[in-house]
Design a protein around this motif. Structure first.
Motif, short mmCIF file in Angstrom:
data_model
loop_
_atom_site.label_atom_id
_atom_site.label_comp_id
_atom_site.label_asym_id
_atom_site.label_seq_id
_atom_site.Cartn_x
_atom_site.Cartn_y
_atom_site.Cartn_z
N GLY A 6 -71.74 18.79 34.27
CA GLY A 6 -72.82 17.78 34.77
C GLY A 6 -73.82 19.59 35.74
N ILE A 7 -74.69 18.82 36.33
CA ILE A 7 -75.20 20.12 37.03
C ILE A 7 -74.93 19.35 38.30
N GLN A 65 -69.30 20.00 37.23
CA GLN A 65 -68.03 19.29 37.02
C GLN A 65 -68.60 19.05 35.91
N ILE A 66 -66.75 19.59 34.71
CA ILE A 66 -66.84 19.59 33.33
C ILE A 66 -66.95 18.15 32.62
N ILE A 67 -67.46 17.24 31.80
CA ILE A 67 -67.67 16.68 31.48
C ILE A 67 -66.65 16.28 30.16
N ASP A 68 -67.03 17.42 29.01
CA ASP A 68 -66.23 16.84 27.94
C ASP A 68 -65.73 18.66 27.44
N VAL A 69 -64.41 18.97 26.35
CA VAL A 69 -64.63 20.17 26.12
C VAL A 69 -64.09 20.02 24.80
N ASN A 70 -64.52 20.72 24.22
CA ASN A 70 -63.53 21.11 22.92
C ASN A 70 -62.26 21.01 22.59
N ASP A 123 -63.87 22.07 38.23
CA ASP A 123 -65.75 22.70 38.56
C ASP A 123 -65.07 24.39 37.61
N VAL A 124 -67.18 24.45 37.11
CA VAL A 124 -66.28 25.69 36.56
C VAL A 124 -66.04 27.44 37.53
N THR A 125 -66.89 26.38 38.02
CA THR A 125 -66.29 28.02 38.63
C THR A 125 -65.57 28.20 39.14
N ALA A 126 -64.51 27.26 38.94
CA ALA A 126 -62.81 27.79 39.55
C ALA A 126 -62.27 28.35 38.48
N PRO A 179 -83.24 17.82 34.81
CA PRO A 179 -82.18 18.75 34.23
C PRO A 179 -81.13 17.81 34.27
N ARG A 180 -79.96 17.51 33.14
CA ARG A 180 -79.74 15.62 33.12
C ARG A 180 -77.84 16.97 32.95
N PHE A 181 -77.87 18.09 32.08
CA PHE A 181 -76.81 19.02 31.98
C PHE A 181 -76.66 19.86 31.12
N THR A 182 -75.69 20.32 31.26
CA THR A 182 -75.09 21.93 30.54
C THR A 182 -74.65 21.74 29.02
N VAL A 183 -74.78 22.69 28.39
CA VAL A 183 -74.18 23.41 27.56
C VAL A 183 -73.68 24.47 27.33
N ALA A 184 -72.25 24.47 27.04
CA ALA A 184 -71.75 26.00 27.13
C ALA A 184 -70.59 26.07 25.29
#
Length: 722
Positions: free
Chosen positions: A176-177, A180-185, A203-206, A261-266
């Motif tokens: 999310g913006i 916070q990670i919503i989902d991962v494969n 949290d992605v920063t962690a 902005p809605r969310f990010t995909v990495a």
């Protein structure tokens, strides 16, 4: 249609029906869109006119044909309401008069017309209703079908995304913006050593590497703020076990329909092995394979960064080091031992400055450079150079050999501002050359004034060949006068360079350069030939003078196997008799002759050419050897003559010079040699030399070097000319 109209000809006025149908066709085309041509519309409406006329007279009467006509109009797409209005009105007002012959309609025709009007309207309305219902049903079916297709497409897209998301070899994460990670494969989780559940809500920063965290958060914030939609970088992550993961990371921003902005995909790809390979390749590209030291590429990269980022007042030093006599070690002991020696020297150099953090690089061969960055001045650079020389000079044990090695160091130190990397290295290379010229195990500091002199000297050396080709060299002749008679017996040819920018240059500016570059042979030949031509001109004009021309012969000319042929050709070409040419060689050159050069001197003597030893008394002469040489004249060195000052206190102090001259003159005469004293500046010196029985004198007292035409004028003044 025409057949139908004809069959009712006895009941319907054919002309009237056609006229009514034509008027009807014109009206409907005027009132709305008609998808038929004018002729097609008129034929269609003629049929409907006949049907209405037949229905009006039919027994029993029925309004159903009128309903059929109304439906037919709609089916023919003549459904404009104004068309219906005109048709109903015309049916009541004009139909009986125009479409029916007089007296051919029943008595209740008006009532029947009303019924037909009602039937026409009812059929038209029902047809419109049915068509509307049909269109609505088709629209509804299409809408449901489209919805089903969209839902199926969404289900297919979701299935495809889920298949890609779960089965992709690269890691995919959605956040999310707020970070916070919503989902991962599963690949994402496996790369980082976590389970999918553990990563949900993290949290992605962690996960960022400590050294990358600040920069990555800035990039993430720029995406959230909409400044960037896509970011791609190579970055590090922490695995769960604490190890480091290098990834190729691509992050995309997904927006709402309104642009928020809605969310990010990495998407991350594990490039740890590739990165390690790149680092190994980079190390190999930037380090010397033999010693492991940084190579010249890394050195210049580092030097370039210093120049790009240097703050005002920053100073920089370069110690350019070269081993003394390394080629001899390689040639005598072999390249393998030489390489091992270089490895040990490199290790010593790196160790001696390790505490100071200076970069040590191998530039190639036996050359090393130490970058003294951030020093306080020249003393720091000198201290580094002395430490390096001390490290190199310690005995080196290589295999069963103990070697004593020394080096030379060129030092350049100064502020970074006002210079460049290339200028700095050029100065260091020049300074290293100075250090090596002064001897082994030394260092030298760059001197801009000395460098300017060297550059000017190099420029002169580079211009010598072209100057000779362009005829920039000229000859000046200095008289050699009989001390007994005062008559000019000879002249010495002295070369000058008429430089287009620097003016007339004396031999001290370029003769040494000509000897170093090998041009002295060509230049000496030009001097010889021009001197012979000038001397022959004097002989032709003043035959009684018998003026000898004396030409200096450099050591390299004397060693040239072709020197005899060159002299012989110069004499024959000019026509000058051999006895009027004297060749001067320095004492050291004559004493060092052996083999072919010695044979050349004897062959020159056999030609009849006079030979003289120049600057006699400044070197070491073997008198027995000198006696065997075909020498005709000794020219006493100027310092001995300068010491003769006449009758005064100074003369008494330097009386030994006069005794030396006396001894040399006696020696020369004992060897049956002619004696010329050089550097005669005063009449007192001339008188003393005459008293010492010196034969001839040369110097400013008798005349400065002058052009050939002034020599001719002097001969003309003494002999009257011819």
């Amino acid at each position: 249609m025409a057949a139908v109209a004809d069959s009712a000809g006895d009941e319907v006025s054919r002309a009237g029906a056609q006229g009514y149908a034509a008027e009807w066709a014109r009206a409907v085309r005027r009132l709305g869109f008609v998808p038929l041509s004018a002729a097609e519309t008129e034929r269609l409406l003629l049929v409907h006119t006949v049907r209405l006329a037949q229905a009006l007279r039919s027994e029993p009467f029925s309004g159903q044909p009128a309903e059929d006509v109304g439906r037919a109009l709609v089916e023919a797409h003549l459904a404009e309401p104004r068309m219906l209005e005109w048709s109903v009105r015309a049916l009541g007002e004009e139909f009986l008069d125009r479409a029916m012959p007089a007296g051919a309609y029943p008595g209740n025709a008006r009532q029947r017309i009303v019924a037909l009007q009602a039937g026409l309207s009812a059929g038209f309305a029902r047809a419109l209703r049915d068509r509307t219902f049909s269109q609505q049903e088709r629209i509804a079916r299409s809408a449901w079908q489209a919805r089903d297709e969209v839902e199926q497409a969404l289900r297919d897209s979701e299935a495809r995304f889920r298949a890609v998301f779960t089965g992709a070899a690269i890691g995919i994460g959605i956040a999310g913006i707020d970070g916070q990670i919503i989902d991962v494969n599963q690949s994402f989780a496996d790369m980082l050593g976590y389970s999918i559940e553990e990563l949900h809500g993290t949290d992605v920063t962690a996960l960022f590497h400590a050294e990358d965290a600040a920069g990555m958060w800035e990039l993430y914030q720029e995406m959230i703020e909409g400044k960037q939609d896509l970011v791609r970088v190579e970055k590090r992550y922490h695995r769960k076990d604490g190890s480091m993961l290098w990834t190729d990371l691509a992050v995309s921003l997904i927006r709402h329909d309104d642009g928020r902005p809605r969310f990010t995909v990495a998407m991350i790809e594990d490039i740890t092995e590739r990165y390690a390979l790149q680092q190994r390749l980079r190390f190999q590209a930037l380090h010397d394979p033999l010693t492991g030291l940084p190579n010249r590429t890394l050195f210049f990269e580092t030097l370039g960064r210093i120049f790009e980022t240097a703050a005002p007042g920053r100073r920089l030093g370069i110690c350019f080091l070269d081993l003394d006599g390394f080629k001899a070690i390689n040639d005598s002991l072999g390249h393998d031992l030489g390489d091992r020696l270089l490895v040990m020297i490199a290790r010593r150099l790196a160790d001696c400055v390790a505490d100071q953090g200076h970069l040590v690089a191998r530039m190639g061969g036996d050359e090393f450079v130490i970058l003294v960055d951030g020093g306080d001045g020249l003393d720091d650079a000198v201290a580094v150079a002395e430490a390096a020389l001390a490290a190199v000079s310690a005995p080196v044990n290589v295999g069963d050999q103990q070697l004593a090695v020394s080096a030379s160091v060129g030092i350049v130190e100064g502020p970074v501002a006002g210079t460049s990397a290339s200028e700095l290295m050029k100065a260091a290379d020049t300074t290293l050359y100075w250090a090596k010229a002064e001897g082994r195990g030394r260092w030298a500091v760059y001197d801009s004034e000395r460098s300017a002199r060297d550059i000017a000297r190099s420029s002169l050396a580079a211009g010598l060949p072209a100057a000779l080709d362009r005829g920039e060299f000229v000859l000046r002749y200095q008289p050699i006068v009989s001390l007994l008679e005062g008559r000019m017996l000879a002249v010495e040819a002295l070369v000058r360079w008429q430089h287009p920018e620097l003016g007339l240059l004396g031999p001290d500016r370029f003769i040494g350069l000509a000897e170093e570059t090998g041009l002295i042979v060509r230049l000496g030949e030009w001097v010889l030939r021009q001197s012979c031509r000038d001397a022959e001109e004097w002989r032709r004009r003043f035959p009684a003078a018998r003026l000898v021309v004396s030409v200096n012969l450099a050591a390299r000319q004397a060693e040239d196997p072709a020197i005899v042929a060159t002299v012989s050709d110069a004499l024959s070409t000019s026509g000058l008799p051999a006895e009027l040419l004297q060749l001067e060689l320095t004492e050291s050159a004559v004493m060092g002759t052996a083999g072919e050069p010695l044979r050349s001197l004897h062959r020159l003597g056999a030609l009849g050419v006079r030979l003289a030893i120049d600057d006699f008394g400044t070197g070491y002469s073997n008198l027995a050897y000198l006696r065997r040489l075909p020498i005709h004249c000794l020219k006493l060195a100027g310092p001995f003559v300068e010491g003769i000052r006449g009758d005064g206190p100074e003369a008494a102090a330097d009386h030994r010079d006069e005794r030396i001259v006396d001894a040399l003159v006696r020696l020369a005469h004992a060897l049956e040699l002619w004696v010329t004293a050089e550097a005669v500046e005063t009449g007192v010196q001339a008188e003393r030399l005459r008293a010492l029985r010196c034969d001839t004198g040369q110097g400013r007292f008798f005349g400065s070097p002058m052009p050939a035409d002034r020599i001719a004028a002097r001969l003309a003044g003494t002999q009257g000319g011819i």
